[in-house]
Every structure is written in C-alpha cells, then in structure tokens.
Write an enzyme that holds these catalytic residues in place. Structure first.
Site, PDB file in Angstrom:
ATOM      1  N   HIS A  75     -38.191  36.759 -37.557  1.00 31.66           N
ATOM      2  CA  HIS A  75     -38.298  36.540 -36.117  1.00 31.66           C
ATOM      3  C   HIS A  75     -39.649  35.895 -35.807  1.00 31.66           C
ATOM      4  O   HIS A  75     -39.725  34.921 -35.076  1.00 31.66           O
ATOM      5  CB  HIS A  75     -38.139  37.870 -35.363  1.00 31.66           C
ATOM      6  CG  HIS A  75     -38.072  37.712 -33.871  1.00 31.66           C
ATOM      7  ND1 HIS A  75     -37.739  38.721 -33.014  1.00 31.66           N
ATOM      8  CD2 HIS A  75     -38.301  36.646 -33.084  1.00 31.66           C
ATOM      9  CE1 HIS A  75     -37.760  38.288 -31.765  1.00 31.66           C
ATOM     10  NE2 HIS A  75     -38.104  37.034 -31.778  1.00 31.66           N
ATOM     11  N   GLU A 123     -42.001  29.916 -31.193  1.00 29.45           N
ATOM     12  CA  GLU A 123     -42.819  30.919 -31.890  1.00 29.45           C
ATOM     13  C   GLU A 123     -44.246  30.401 -32.101  1.00 29.45           C
ATOM     14  O   GLU A 123     -45.205  31.162 -32.020  1.00 29.45           O
ATOM     15  CB  GLU A 123     -42.175  31.291 -33.227  1.00 29.45           C
ATOM     16  CG  GLU A 123     -40.923  32.139 -33.079  1.00 29.45           C
ATOM     17  CD  GLU A 123     -41.213  33.551 -32.565  1.00 29.45           C
ATOM     18  OE1 GLU A 123     -42.177  34.181 -33.040  1.00 29.45           O
ATOM     19  OE2 GLU A 123     -40.484  34.033 -31.680  1.00 29.45           O
ATOM     20  N   HIS A 127     -47.054  32.547 -30.363  1.00 33.29           N
ATOM     21  CA  HIS A 127     -47.802  33.398 -31.302  1.00 33.29           C
ATOM     22  C   HIS A 127     -48.686  32.615 -32.274  1.00 33.29           C
ATOM     23  O   HIS A 127     -49.798  33.023 -32.568  1.00 33.29           O
ATOM     24  CB  HIS A 127     -46.817  34.254 -32.112  1.00 33.29           C
ATOM     25  CG  HIS A 127     -45.880  35.042 -31.266  1.00 33.29           C
ATOM     26  ND1 HIS A 127     -46.283  36.137 -30.546  1.00 33.29           N
ATOM     27  CD2 HIS A 127     -44.557  34.882 -31.000  1.00 33.29           C
ATOM     28  CE1 HIS A 127     -45.236  36.629 -29.884  1.00 33.29           C
ATOM     29  NE2 HIS A 127     -44.181  35.890 -30.133  1.00 33.29           N
TER      30      HIS A 127
END
Ligand SMILES: *[C@@H]1O[C@H](CO)[C@@H](O)[C@H](O)[C@H]1NC(C)=O
Ligand SMILES: *[C@@H]1O[C@H](CO)[C@@H](O)[C@H](O)[C@H]1NC(C)=O
Ligand SMILES: *[C@@H]1O[C@H](CO)[C@@H](O)[C@H](O)[C@H]1NC(C)=O
Ligand SMILES: *[C@@H]1O[C@H](CO)[C@@H](O)[C@H](O)[C@H]1NC(C)=O
Ligand SMILES: *[C@@H]1O[C@H](CO)[C@@H](O)[C@H](O)[C@H]1NC(C)=O
Ligand SMILES: *[C@@H]1O[C@H](CO)[C@@H](O)[C@H](O)[C@H]1NC(C)=O
Length: 260
Positions: A75, A123, A127
C-alpha cells in the site's frame, strides 16, 4: 544528477519562500507549505491483502484483482505524522521505468479507474515527498526502490505459509495465531488491521510494519506509533484480539465477495 537535485531543491525553496512572502494574505496555503522539517522518526510500511481489500471499497464494481496478483501487495511507505510535504517535487512515469515490472507485480492498483502509475504518483505526493528528505529515499526512483527492497525483506507470504496460515473461507484464526506467525520475521513491530464483511466476520486486510527513519525494522518512538495501534481508518480497524479472524482467499472473479 547533481544539478538536477539542485534544481529540485531550488524549486522547493522557491515555493517555501513564496509561502513565507504570502503569509499575510494566504495563510491557509503557506502554513501547510512551511511546516515540514523532516522531524519524523518512524514510518509505517503498509501491505494490503488482495483477498479482502475489496471489502473496504464501497463501490461494488470498482475493484479488480489482476490474475497475476496472488500475494500481499504494497500500500505504501509512510512517514508517521507527516504528509503532502512538497507538491513541487514532481514524479514522471519515466522515473520508474526500470522498476515498473516489479512495481506492477508488488504494488499494483486494485482499483479499476486508477492506473498503477496514478496510484504510485498519489503515494509519492502524499508520503514519498516527506520520506524524500532522507538520503536513500531522496528521489522518486530511490523512494520506490527502497520500498521494493523492504517488500523483499519482509516476505510475509512465506512466513505465514511456514506457520501453516493459509487463506480460507471456512477456517478462521485466533489473533494470537496470526500475530505469532509473523513474530519470527517482524518481532512485535507491526499491527494487523481488519475489516468486517457483510456477515459481520472480521477479515484481515492490512499489515502495518514499523520502520525507522534509517529504513530498518522497528521504531523506538512509541508515542508516534501509538495511534496506529488503536485508530480506525478508512482502511479498517485494528484486528480484535477477542474474536476469530478470517484470512480470505483471493477471489479474482468476485473480489468483493471472496467467500460467498
Ligand atoms: C514536526 O513539526 C511539526 C511543525 O513544527 C509538528 O506539527 C509535528 O507534530 C512535528 N512532528 C513530530 C513527529 O514531531
Ligand atoms: C498494473 O498492474 C497489474 C498487476 O500486476 C498488471 O496486470 C497490469 O498490466 C498493470 N497495468 C499496466 C497498465 O501496466
Ligand atoms: C474449506 O474451504 C476450502 C477452500 O477454501 C475448500 O477446498 C474445502 O473443501 C473447505 N472445507 C470444508 C470442510 O468445507
Ligand atoms: C537505525 O535507527 C535505529 C533507531 O534510531 C537504531 O537503533 C539503529 O542502530 C539504526 N541502524 C542503523 C543500521 O543505522
Ligand atoms: C473502531 O471501530 C470499532 C468497530 O468497527 C468500534 O467498536 C470502535 O469503537 C472504534 N474505535 C474508535 C476509537 O473509533
Ligand atoms: C471484544 O472486545 C470489544 C471491546 O474491547 C467489545 O466491544 C466486543 O464486544 C468484544 N467482542 C466479543 C466477541 O467478545
């Protein structure tokens, strides 16, 4: 390479500086731009189980598990308590060309309407741009390469198989059995996340592994990690310890109803 890095730094500082300049009249924008200082110490390396992933997706038809996906998928790798650190740090598909075969296999999008690259890009912005202040994650390529390395290091499929934990519709497991199966590989540095299916059964859906800033297993900063042990998210809740837990098989034909 060096000049490329410099230009990234330059672009980022330019945004930070203009953030400062604009503080008076655009505070809502500028404060989010300037609050990032690489002061995080822990990361969560989060894996998702395709067998139950689709249970958390509301829209019935939006989920898809490609045939080649048979194992835990990635993930993301998330610095704790920081996100969206630098919208000025772009990622291009070509950055990931070399890694793409492996990324597609280990980090696929399981949502029909979202391409693999779109998932990676999201992502990265959310992040990766925060992790990017650390040298061995200091570019889109390095960040994704580091994540792939972690995935190889933490072979949870193998650890579960070794402990006799097999996906099944008719056998459920005690929390301690699942936790114990991963102990040899991960120590106590992880959290199991579950989701309830339409029959109110608890299904294991995610695994969050604690990783330090230097990308080694475990993280000492207990307070940073505390919320991951208790907090419910849109991706489920911590698996309960007082009831049995299902580890559903991957059902490529009916991903939303793996066991009906
Ligand atoms: C890092 O600094 C920001 C702003 O100064 C603060 O809001 C945040 O809580 C800090 N994070 C950690 C992990 O200390
Ligand atoms: C995305 O990843 C899946 C799973 O590995 C793969 O089957 C699919 O071909 C990839 N999509 C593209 C456009 O490469
Ligand atoms: C349990 O489920 C598996 C498939 O997940 C099936 O092959 C097996 O026959 C089932 N066993 C029983 C006792 O229903
Ligand atoms: C990584 O960081 C952790 C926690 O700060 C520390 O205990 C460990 O020695 C470091 N490992 C390496 C290889 O630097
Ligand atoms: C999390 O969700 C569970 C049920 O899914 C609920 O019992 C619990 O109260 C929730 N916890 C928090 C902190 O919201
Ligand atoms: C398990 O414990 C939680 C709170 O700790 C409680 O809400 C729930 O009803 C319990 N479930 C069972 C099956 O005992």
């Amino acid at each position: 390479m060096a000049s490329y890095k410099m230009s990234i730094i330059w672009v980022c500082s330019a945004v930070l500086l203009s953030g400062l300049v604009l503080t008076q009249d655009q505070a809502h924008w500028s404060t989010s731009e300037i609050s990032h200082s690489c002061n995080w110490t822990c990361m969560l390396f989060t894996l998702q189980w395709p067998g139950s992933f689709c249970l958390i997706i509301d829209n019935k038809n939006i989920c898809r598990i490609p045939q080649n996906i048979q194992e835990w998928t990635i993930h993301g790798l998330w610095p704790v308590k920081d996100h969206n650190c630098c919208p000025c740090w772009p990622i291009f598909h070509s950055h990931l060309q070399e890694l793409e075969p492996e990324l597609s296999q280990l980090w696929p999008s399981l949502i029909k309407t979202r391409s693999n690259f779109t998932f990676w890009k999201e992502e990265w912005f959310k992040h990766g741009t925060c992790a990017g202040c650390v040298e061995n994650m200091g570019s889109p390529f390095l960040y994704f390469k580091t994540v792939l390395k972690l995935r190889q290091l933490f072979d949870v499929d193998n650890a579960l198989a070794n402990a006799g934990i097999k996906p099944s519709c008719n056998v459920s497991y005690k929390y301690d059995e699942l936790h114990g199966a991963l102990d040899p590989l991960l120590g106590d540095n992880f959290v199991l996340q579950c989701v309830k299916d339409d029959k109110e059964r608890e299904a294991w859906v995610q695994l969050k592994i604690y990783v330090s800033k230097n990308v080694t297993l475990g993280c000492q900063m207990a307070e940073e990690l505390e919320s991951s042990r208790v907090t419910n998210t849109s991706y489920g809740h911590p698996c309960p310890t007082n009831t049995t837990i299902f580890y559903f098989p991957i059902n490529h034909e009916h991903p939303k109803q793996p066991c009906t």
